[in-house]
Design a protein around this motif. Structure first.
Motif, PDB file in Angstrom:
ATOM      1  N   THR A 141     -12.862  42.138  10.037  1.00 35.82           N
ATOM      2  CA  THR A 141     -13.167  40.757   9.677  1.00 35.82           C
ATOM      3  C   THR A 141     -14.273  40.237  10.585  1.00 35.82           C
ATOM      4  N   SER A 142     -14.846  39.113  10.203  1.00 36.31           N
ATOM      5  CA  SER A 142     -15.901  38.524  11.040  1.00 36.31           C
ATOM      6  C   SER A 142     -15.343  38.098  12.399  1.00 36.31           C
ATOM      7  N   ALA A 143     -14.106  37.660  12.435  1.00 37.22           N
ATOM      8  CA  ALA A 143     -13.487  37.288  13.714  1.00 37.22           C
ATOM      9  C   ALA A 143     -13.312  38.513  14.610  1.00 37.22           C
ATOM     10  N   THR A 144     -12.944  39.646  14.018  1.00 39.86           N
ATOM     11  CA  THR A 144     -12.804  40.885  14.783  1.00 39.86           C
ATOM     12  C   THR A 144     -14.149  41.322  15.342  1.00 39.86           C
ATOM     13  N   ASN A 200     -21.727  35.465  18.090  1.00 37.60           N
ATOM     14  CA  ASN A 200     -21.253  34.529  17.097  1.00 37.60           C
ATOM     15  C   ASN A 200     -21.142  35.219  15.737  1.00 37.60           C
ATOM     16  N   ARG A 201     -20.069  34.933  15.022  1.00 37.16           N
ATOM     17  CA  ARG A 201     -19.835  35.611  13.739  1.00 37.16           C
ATOM     18  C   ARG A 201     -20.908  35.294  12.699  1.00 37.16           C
ATOM     19  N   LYS A 202     -21.482  34.089  12.762  1.00 38.09           N
ATOM     20  CA  LYS A 202     -22.542  33.748  11.803  1.00 38.09           C
ATOM     21  C   LYS A 202     -23.782  34.615  12.019  1.00 38.09           C
ATOM     22  N   ILE A 203     -24.100  34.897  13.269  1.00 38.90           N
ATOM     23  CA  ILE A 203     -25.238  35.772  13.574  1.00 38.90           C
ATOM     24  C   ILE A 203     -24.949  37.190  13.077  1.00 38.90           C
ATOM     25  N   LEU A 204     -23.751  37.676  13.319  1.00 36.66           N
ATOM     26  CA  LEU A 204     -23.379  39.015  12.878  1.00 36.66           C
ATOM     27  C   LEU A 204     -23.406  39.132  11.347  1.00 36.66           C
ATOM     28  N   LEU A 205     -22.895  38.129  10.663  1.00 39.50           N
ATOM     29  CA  LEU A 205     -22.901  38.158   9.201  1.00 39.50           C
ATOM     30  C   LEU A 205     -24.323  38.095   8.651  1.00 39.50           C
ATOM     31  N   LYS A 258     -26.951  39.353  10.123  1.00 42.65           N
ATOM     32  CA  LYS A 258     -27.513  40.689  10.321  1.00 42.65           C
ATOM     33  C   LYS A 258     -27.002  41.660   9.252  1.00 42.65           C
ATOM     34  N   LEU A 259     -25.734  41.556   8.897  1.00 51.68           N
ATOM     35  CA  LEU A 259     -25.178  42.430   7.862  1.00 51.68           C
ATOM     36  C   LEU A 259     -25.811  42.157   6.502  1.00 51.68           C
ATOM     37  N   ARG A 260     -26.021  40.896   6.187  1.00 53.40           N
ATOM     38  CA  ARG A 260     -26.639  40.556   4.897  1.00 53.40           C
ATOM     39  C   ARG A 260     -28.079  41.052   4.831  1.00 53.40           C
ATOM     40  N   ALA A 261     -28.762  41.057   5.972  1.00 53.56           N
ATOM     41  CA  ALA A 261     -30.157  41.484   6.008  1.00 53.56           C
ATOM     42  C   ALA A 261     -30.285  43.003   5.936  1.00 53.56           C
ATOM     43  N   ALA A 262     -29.240  43.713   6.282  1.00 53.91           N
ATOM     44  CA  ALA A 262     -29.288  45.184   6.320  1.00 53.91           C
ATOM     45  C   ALA A 262     -29.296  45.796   4.934  1.00 53.91           C
TER      46      ALA A 262
END
Length: 69
Positions: A47-50, A58-63, A65-69
């Protein structure tokens, strides 16, 4: 997790274990997440929290990056 119903759908489809308990006698069962259920869930799903706790970002930054990949 609780308001969107996706965990309940995963549990009903046997993708993740969950504990089903009646709210009141004679009513339908409600999905409850026991500690062992949560542990099994996190072994299979991320999950984004994990991710936020594992990568200390921050989970928003990680998400993003995933969307951009």
């Amino acid at each position: 997790m609780r308001t969107q119903g996706w965990f309940e759908r995963l549990a009903l489809a046997d993708h993740t274990p969950a504990t089903f308990k009646p709210i009141l006698e004679g009513t339908s069962d409600r999905v409850c997440v026991a500690p062992k259920d949560a542990e099994s869930f996190h072994k299979r799903f991320v999950t984004s929290a994990t991710m936020e706790s594992q990568f200390s970002q921050n989970r928003k930054i990680l998400l993003k990056k995933l969307r951009a990949a």
